[in-house]
Design a protein around this motif. Structure first.
Motif, PDB file in Angstrom:
ATOM      1  N   SER A 156       0.920  -1.199  -0.024  1.00 49.18           N
ATOM      2  CA  SER A 156      -0.091  -0.225  -0.041  1.00 49.18           C
ATOM      3  C   SER A 156       1.074   1.221   0.095  1.00 49.18           C
ATOM      4  O   SER A 156       0.135   2.339  -0.091  1.00 49.18           O
ATOM      5  N   GLY A 157       2.172   1.052   0.264  1.00 46.63           N
ATOM      6  CA  GLY A 157       3.152   2.324   0.124  1.00 46.63           C
ATOM      7  C   GLY A 157       3.271   2.763   1.472  1.00 46.63           C
ATOM      8  O   GLY A 157       2.418   2.690   2.506  1.00 46.63           O
ATOM      9  N   VAL A 158       4.178   3.718   1.608  1.00 44.19           N
ATOM     10  CA  VAL A 158       4.339   4.255   2.896  1.00 44.19           C
ATOM     11  C   VAL A 158       4.568   5.785   2.574  1.00 44.19           C
ATOM     12  O   VAL A 158       5.070   6.227   2.013  1.00 44.19           O
ATOM     13  N   ASP A 159       3.911   6.930   3.610  1.00 43.71           N
ATOM     14  CA  ASP A 159       4.097   8.232   3.212  1.00 43.71           C
ATOM     15  C   ASP A 159       5.227   8.553   4.051  1.00 43.71           C
ATOM     16  O   ASP A 159       5.433   8.716   5.107  1.00 43.71           O
ATOM     17  N   LEU A 160       6.096   8.785   3.318  1.00 43.23           N
ATOM     18  CA  LEU A 160       7.588   9.264   3.678  1.00 43.23           C
ATOM     19  C   LEU A 160       7.635  10.611   4.628  1.00 43.23           C
ATOM     20  O   LEU A 160       8.644  10.575   5.364  1.00 43.23           O
ATOM     21  N   ASP A 161       6.618  11.308   4.316  1.00 46.92           N
ATOM     22  CA  ASP A 161       6.728  12.580   5.078  1.00 46.92           C
ATOM     23  C   ASP A 161       6.088  12.290   6.369  1.00 46.92           C
ATOM     24  O   ASP A 161       6.423  12.929   7.451  1.00 46.92           O
ATOM     25  N   HIS A 162       5.087  11.589   6.544  1.00 46.53           N
ATOM     26  CA  HIS A 162       4.430  11.060   7.843  1.00 46.53           C
ATOM     27  C   HIS A 162       5.425  10.231   9.062  1.00 46.53           C
ATOM     28  O   HIS A 162       5.545  10.323   9.752  1.00 46.53           O
TER      29      HIS A 162
END
Length: 369
Positions: free
Chosen positions: A178-184
């Protein structure tokens, strides 16, 4: 275009599909989220994204023919009313029943995302053989309605083809989870000199939490300064860990925390992330740990092995092998500099392969959005 996304658990539309829904909305599409109303704040949070929520009676567990027929009929009525151009379903019941309902409602483009194979695929020849055969046939019927099927790892796709659940000519796509939010989930400094091992998971046997607990209790006796934290809810069901067992783990030195609202605090307090799961789609918690710069210890099994280059950003161990898991975890105690060097490699891999923006682009391109 109108896009309807069907899930089996309301909060998952926000926690796991939120960035995808926002990306669809930003691209100019009219987006609907369809799921049970498991949490009262789901409609409000989706509305803040510009997504319209429609409650649907989808039960995550159990197979009751009457209830499941009602689920199909309810989804059919919703889809016939909304008339979306594209439907995307994820998790087992939405994939099977949502695909059937979408076909009956005359939806022109139907897609499914296989996010993991779950309990039914855990034992295909033992006591669960009849359940496996039933679920396999139901998947075959549901996915026959699809224009394309998305998988989070290539092993699951190959297995579905091998089992005849989908044909070799069915369009398929690999999304890298699902991917990962690299900013969060940004890089977090390691706070402790003494190692802190963390596992975030529902307390289910097939997530490997028993192996984590047993390896942790052994290591706690040898290295009392080390910490071992197990974070996640007690999950009732046939694969659940008993509360008595959890109490034994606590007395053996494993900190069983229960669920938390924001895992970033736990990731920031740990040194090494451990998930000895028996099989995954792609474990979201591992991607989040990688993004924060944590080395990974996980299993040489579909969905998990794609997240680790063995010896580079962590270690892979055989499934259900407590001694091997213990030995891999012990390396970080004996050689603590591995925490930082391997953690940096995890962050690099998350950026290169699992950035949520890249994953969303793959999903939307597959659906023609």
């Amino acid at each position: 275009m109108k896009v309807a996304v069907i899930g089996g658990y309301g909060p998952s539309l926000i926690n796991f599909r939120g960035s995808m829904l926002r990306a669809m909305k930003s691209a100019g599409h009219e987006v609907y989220g369809i799921a049970p109303i498991d949490s009262p704040d789901v409609p409000e949070k989706l509305a803040a994204m510009g997504v319209k929520f429609i409650p649907a009676p989808i039960r995550r567990t159990g197979m009751n023919p009457v209830r499941d027929a009602f689920t199909v009929y309810s989804l059919f009525k919703i889809l016939r009313t909304v008339k979306p151009d594209v439907v995307l379903s994820y998790t087992i019941k939405p994939v099977i029943y949502g695909s059937l309902a979408a076909k009956l409602a005359g939806i022109p483009s139907i897609f499914s995302m296989i996010t993991g194979l779950g309990y039914a695929f855990g034992d295909t020849e033992g006591k669960r053989a009849s359940l496996f055969k039933l679920v396999k046939n139901m998947y075959r019927c549901g996915l026959a309605m699809n224009n394309g099927v998305m998988f989070q790892n290539p092993d699951d796709r190959n297995l579905f083809i091998e089992l005849g659940i989908i044909g070799k000519n069915k369009p398929t796509f690999i999304t890298n989870g699902s991917g990962v939010d690299l900013d969060h989930f940004c890089t977090l400094p390691v706070k402790h000199d003494a190692p802190v091992f963390l596992c975030i998971s529902r307390l289910l046997k097939e997530k490997g939490v028993r192996e984590f607990a047993h390896a942790s209790m052994h290591l706690k006796k040898k290295y009392p300064q080390a910490q071992f934290r197990l974070v996640g809810p007690h999950d009732p069901g046939p694969d659940s860990i008993s509360k008595q067992t959890i109490e034994k783990w606590k007395s053996g030195g494993v900190e069983c925390i229960g669920p938390v609202d924001d895992v970033r605090d736990e990731l920031g307090n740990c040194s090494v992330y451990v998930l000895p799961s028996y099989r995954e789609g792609t474990p979201r918690s591992v991607l989040e740990a990688m993004s924060t710069g944590r080395p990974i210890v996980t299993t040489e099994t579909p969905g998990c092995r794609e997240t680790v280059v063995d010896g580079d950003n962590g270690f892979l161990v055989p499934v259900k092998n407590v001694p091997a898991l213990e030995a891999a975890m012990e390396k970080f105690i004996i050689t603590p500099e591995l925490v930082r060097t391997m953690g940096g490699k995890s962050c690099d891999l998350a950026t290169e392969k699992y950035d949520v923006n890249k994953v969303n682009s793959t999903i939307m391109k597959a659906m023609g959005l």
